[in-house]
Design a protein around this motif. Structure first.
Motif, PDB file in Angstrom:
ATOM      1  N   THR A 294      27.435  -5.568   1.314  1.00 60.46           N
ATOM      2  CA  THR A 294      25.985  -5.133   0.023  1.00 60.46           C
ATOM      3  C   THR A 294      26.389  -5.714  -1.022  1.00 60.46           C
ATOM      4  O   THR A 294      25.349  -6.015  -2.211  1.00 60.46           O
ATOM      5  CB  THR A 294      25.490  -4.130   0.804  1.00 60.46           C
ATOM      6  OG1 THR A 294      25.316  -4.238   1.918  1.00 60.46           O
ATOM      7  CG2 THR A 294      24.372  -3.293  -0.348  1.00 60.46           C
ATOM      8  N   GLN A 307      17.963  -2.943   0.404  1.00 59.19           N
ATOM      9  CA  GLN A 307      16.879  -3.077   2.065  1.00 59.19           C
ATOM     10  C   GLN A 307      16.907  -4.450   2.633  1.00 59.19           C
ATOM     11  O   GLN A 307      17.286  -5.003   3.335  1.00 59.19           O
ATOM     12  CB  GLN A 307      15.184  -2.803   2.309  1.00 59.19           C
ATOM     13  CG  GLN A 307      15.526  -0.837   2.013  1.00 59.19           C
ATOM     14  CD  GLN A 307      15.893  -0.371   3.719  1.00 59.19           C
ATOM     15  OE1 GLN A 307      15.680  -0.993   4.417  1.00 59.19           O
ATOM     16  NE2 GLN A 307      16.465   0.553   3.122  1.00 59.19           N
ATOM     17  N   SER A 310      21.037  -5.751   2.848  1.00 57.69           N
ATOM     18  CA  SER A 310      20.678  -4.951   3.636  1.00 57.69           C
ATOM     19  C   SER A 310      20.566  -5.490   5.467  1.00 57.69           C
ATOM     20  O   SER A 310      21.469  -6.010   6.547  1.00 57.69           O
ATOM     21  CB  SER A 310      21.024  -3.474   4.953  1.00 57.69           C
ATOM     22  OG  SER A 310      21.253  -2.737   3.127  1.00 57.69           O
ATOM     23  N   ARG A 314      22.788  -7.839   7.905  1.00 57.80           N
ATOM     24  CA  ARG A 314      22.634  -7.145   9.133  1.00 57.80           C
ATOM     25  C   ARG A 314      22.088  -8.825  10.600  1.00 57.80           C
ATOM     26  O   ARG A 314      23.233  -9.035  11.466  1.00 57.80           O
ATOM     27  CB  ARG A 314      21.641  -6.597  10.068  1.00 57.80           C
ATOM     28  CG  ARG A 314      22.120  -5.086   9.498  1.00 57.80           C
ATOM     29  CD  ARG A 314      20.809  -4.161  10.539  1.00 57.80           C
ATOM     30  NE  ARG A 314      19.685  -3.960   9.628  1.00 57.80           N
ATOM     31  CZ  ARG A 314      19.157  -3.624   8.586  1.00 57.80           C
ATOM     32  NH1 ARG A 314      20.070  -3.344   7.545  1.00 57.80           N
ATOM     33  NH2 ARG A 314      17.636  -4.371   8.806  1.00 57.80           N
ATOM     34  N   ASP A 361      17.702   2.200   7.455  1.00 52.80           N
ATOM     35  CA  ASP A 361      17.749   0.736   7.432  1.00 52.80           C
ATOM     36  C   ASP A 361      16.573   0.576   8.180  1.00 52.80           C
ATOM     37  O   ASP A 361      16.772   0.256  10.053  1.00 52.80           O
ATOM     38  CB  ASP A 361      18.981   0.311   8.386  1.00 52.80           C
ATOM     39  CG  ASP A 361      20.273   0.660   7.654  1.00 52.80           C
ATOM     40  OD1 ASP A 361      20.363   0.844   6.080  1.00 52.80           O
ATOM     41  OD2 ASP A 361      21.317   0.864   8.035  1.00 52.80           O
TER      42      ASP A 361
END
Length: 609
Positions: A294, A307, A310, A314, A361
Motif C-alpha cells: 500500500t 481506498q 487497497s 486485494r 475496506d
C-alpha cells in the motif's frame, strides 16, 4: 588477519591443537581481579562476543552516542559526519564523492531497509553476496540504490552478466585475442567484461546464477573464493587468467549474484544447489507485506486514493491466489505495477470516482460506482492478468481469472462475456487538411504519427482487413506502446503477427526493422561487429537512393548521359569517380533549390506590393 592465517600462526606459536595448556590473560573484572582463559577456547569466546555485540547493534535502538551523565540519548546527526561518510540505515559506509541529493526510486519500507542493511554489512567485509527473493521483488533496485548511494557520480557502477544465457562463452568473460586495429595482420589481447570490471573497481552482478552453466560457474568460482572469510582484512579479489597472469581487482570491486525462486507456504526458500553456491553468502529479500505494498503504490501513484489502492491490491492478491499453469506467466509485483499504471490513467478520466475517504475496506464496486470505469478497469486487468492463453489449460485458467476480476469489480457474468467476446474499441486514423496521417486513436489511447518533412511516394501497402480481432489486437499493442512496455506476440504461423505491426508502422510513419532470429543468430547481428566488407554492397545501396533523388530533382531525359556515366563508374568500381559525380549533383541540386527559394520570395514580395 584471515582465518587461515590465524590458524597457521596459532600452530606455529602454541603448538599442535590441544597438546599443551595455554593460559591467556583476558582483561580485568569489575572488582579488579584478572581474568584468564584457555588459549584454545579464545576463538570460540571471541566469536561469541562479536556475535552478541553485532546482534545488540541490529536489535537494540540505533543510538550511536549516549551520555552517561544525562538521561537524554543523542544520536549522531548527518552534520556530525564527514561528507564522504553516509549512514545507510545504521551502517556507516564511505562513498566515492560528495553529493547533496540522491535520486532513487526505492521506497524505504521495513523489508527494503532490512535488506539494504544486510547488504551493507556484507559489503563492509567484502563478502560475495547471493541475493535471493521471489521474481520481481526488487533485487536489482536494491543493488542500484546501494551503488547510487556509494558512487553518486560514477556511471555504470553495476555490471550485469546474465548467466541464464546458455550460449554465453566463458572466454568472453576473461578476454581473447582479436584483430589489431592499429597493426593490420596482427592480433592483440582484449580483456573480457569480467576482467575489465575487476580493474575498474565495478560491482559485478551475476543475474540468475542458479541457471548458469557449470562451465561458467567453474570459471568464476576461484574469483568468489578469493573473497572468502579466510582472506586477509582488506584483501582484494584476484583471478588467474591463463597466459596473462594474476589479475588483482581494484579496491571498490564487489561480487553480487541474484536468484529468483518461489517461496514455500511458510515464506522460506529452498537451499541453493548450483555449483559453488556454498561459497556465496545468501541474503534473502522477503516479499513486501500488504501494508508495504500500500505504501509503495500510494508513493508511486499519488492519484490513487487509499481506498482505491487497497481495492486494487486485494484484486491482485485474489488473482495471485489462483496460482498459475505451465504455459501461463506468474502474477507478481511487476503485474501489479502495470495494473496500477493503467488504473491511474483511467481514474484520472473519472475524477468523481475513486475518491472515497472512508477508513473501511470497501469493495471496488463501491469505490468506483461508475459502471463504465469498472468495465475499463476490467479490460485493463485482461491486458495484464489474463490476456494470453495458448493451451486448453491456460484458457481455462484465464477464464477463472476473468471471473475473479469481474466479481471483484461487481460486474455480472453477462457483462463480462460481452466485454470479452463482443466489445470493440473505437478505431480512428486522424488526418490533416492535406490528407496526411497525423495520429492514430484506438479506444482512449492516441499515438502521434511521425512528422514527415516531405511526402514521399511509397509503395502501396499490403491489404489489411480491419475487423474486430485485428482492432482488439492493435488496441492492446497501442496501449503497450504508449506505456513503453515491450510486447510479445504469440501465435501460429500466418495469423497476422507481423502484418499488424507492419500496418501500425505504416499508419504512424514509423520505420520498421524486422529481424528473423534463430539459433544461428549472433550478438554481432544485433549490436554490430567487425567483419570483412565489400565496398560494392554499401555503394549499390547509395546508388539506388541517389538515382531516386536524382530523378525527383532533375530531368532524366536531359541528364541521360550524366546518369549513364554514374552507372558506369559504379559498375566498374571506380569509387572516386562515382563519389565525385554524386557530390557534383548535390551541389547542382542545392543551387537549384536556392534559386527556387529566391524566386518564390520575389513573387511574394511583388504580391505584397
Amino acid at each position: 588477519m584471515g582465518e587461515a592465517e590465524r590458524e597457521k600462526w596459532e600452530t606455529a606459536t602454541l603448538g599442535e591443537l590441544y597438546t599443551v595448556d595455554c593460559t591467556l590473560g583476558y582483561g580485568d573484572a569489575l572488582d579488579g581481579s584478572h581474568l584468564t582463559i584457555d588459549g584454545w577456547l579464545m576463538p570460540i569466546t571471541e566469536l561469541e562476543r562479536v556475535r552478541s555485540a553485532r546482534n545488540a547493534i541490529a536489535i537494540e535502538s540505533q543510538d550511536f552516542y549516549c551520555s552517561d551523565t544525562e538521561i537524554v540519548q543523542e544520536q549522531i546527526q548527518l552534520s556530525d559526519l564527514c561528507p564522504l561518510v553516509v549512514n545507510l540505515h545504521g551502517v556507516l559506509l564511505v562513498r566515492s564523492s560528495v553529493t547533496e541529493n540522491i535520486s532513487s526510486p526505492l521506497i524505504p519500507t521495513p523489508t527494503a531497509v532490512k535488506a539494504l542493511r544486510s547488504l551493507a554489512l556484507h559489503l563492509t567485509t567484502r563478502l560475495p553476496v547471493l541475493v535471493t527473493s521471489a521474481p520481481s521483488s526488487g533485487k536489482t533496485l536494491l543493488l542500484s540504490h546501494l551503488a547510487e548511494t556509494l558512487f553518486p557520480h560514477v556511471q555504470n557502477q553495476l555490471v550485469f552478466i546474465h548467466l541464464a544465457d546458455t550460449s554465453l562463452d566463458p572466454r568472453s568473460l576473461l578476454g581473447s585475442h582479436v584483430s589489431s586495429r592499429t597493426q593490420p595482420g596482427t592480433f592483440e589481447w582484449k580483456e573480457g567484461i569480467l576482467v575489465r570490471a575487476m580493474r575498474e573497481g565495478k560491482w559485478v552482478v551475476f543475474k540468475d546464477i542458479d541457471r548458469g552453466s557449470n562451465e561458467v560457474l567453474a570459471l568464476i568460482k576461484p574469483l568468489i573464493e578469493s573473497l572468502g572469510l579466510d582472506k586477509w582484512i582488506g584483501g582484494r579479489a584476484s583471478l588467474e587468467v591463463v597466459g596473462r597472469g594474476e589479475v588483482v581487482a581494484a579496491d571498490t570491486f564487489a561480487i553480487f549474484a541474484t536468484r529468483s525462486a518461489l517461496p514455500s507456504r511458510n515464506g522460506t526458500f529452498a537451499t541453493p544447489t548450483f555449483y559453488g553456491a556454498h561459497k556465496l553468502h545468501e541474503v534473502v529479500v522477503a516479499s513486501p507485506t500488504t501494508e508495504e505494498l500500500t505504501l509503495i503504490v500510494q508513493s508511486r501513484y499519488p492519484r490513487l486514493s487509499s481506498q482505491a489502492t487497497s481495492g486494487l491490491i486485494r484484486l491482485w492478491q485474489a488473482v495471485r491466489e489462483l496460482g498459475t499453469t505451465v504455459s501461463a506467466r506468474d502474477v507478481g509485483l511487476r503485474e501489479l505495477e502495470k495494473f496500477c499504471v493503467r488504473a491511474e490513467q483511467l481514474i484520472s478520466s473519472y475524477p468523481a470516482d475513486g475518491s472515497s475517504t472512508s477508513d473501511e475496506d470497501l469493495p471496488l464496486y463501491s469505490i468506483f460506482p461508475n459502471t463504465s470505469l469498472r468495465e475499463e478497469i476490467f479490460l485493463a486487468a485482461r491486458d495484464v492478468f489474463f490476456g494470453s492463453g495458448v493451451t486448453a489449460s491456460a484458457r481455462a485458467h484465464t477464464g477463472l481469472i476473468a471471473h475473479t476480476v469481474g466479481s471483484q469489480l461487481g460486474l455480472e457474468q453477462e457483462r463480462q462475456e460481452w466485454l470479452l467476446s463482443r466489445w470493440m474499441p473505437d478505431f480512428d486514423v486522424e488526418t490533416d487538411r492535406d490528407g496526411r496521417r497525423t495520429a492514430l486513436r484506438v479506444g482512449r489511447t492516441r499515438l502521434l504519427a511521425k512528422p514527415m518533412k516531405r511526402e514521399i511516394t511509397s509503395s502501396t501497402p499490403r491489404p489489411f482487413a480491419v475487423h474486430r480481432p485485428a482492432i482488439l489486437l492493435m488496441s492492446r499493442i497501442v496501449n503497450a506502446i504508449a506505456l513503453n512496455e515491450p510486447v510479445l506476440l504469440t501465435g501460429e504461423t500466418g495469423t497476422g503477427k507481423t502484418s499488424v505491426i507492419t500496418h501500425l508502422a505504416h499508419i504512424l510513419h514509423q520505420p520498421l526493422i524486422s529481424l528473423n532470429l534463430s539459433n544461428q543468430t549472433e550478438s554481432s547481428d544485433l549490436i554490430g561487429g567487425f567483419r570483412p566488407l565489400d565496398a560494392r554492397v554499401p555503394a549499390l545501396s547509395l546508388q539506388s537512393k541517389f538515382l531516386d533523388l536524382f530523378g525527383e530533382t532533375f530531368s532524366r531525359r536531359r541528364n541521360e548521359r550524366f546518369e549513364a556515366d554514374v552507372r558506369k563508374s559504379v559498375a566498374q568500381g571506380k569509387w572516386k569517380r562515382a563519389v565525385g559525380l554524386w557530390r557534383e549533383s548535390v551541389k547542382l541540386a542545392k543551387d537549384r533549390i536556392m534559386k527556387k527559394q529566391s524566386s518564390d520570395l520575389e513573387l511574394q514580395e511583388n504580391g505584397v506590393k
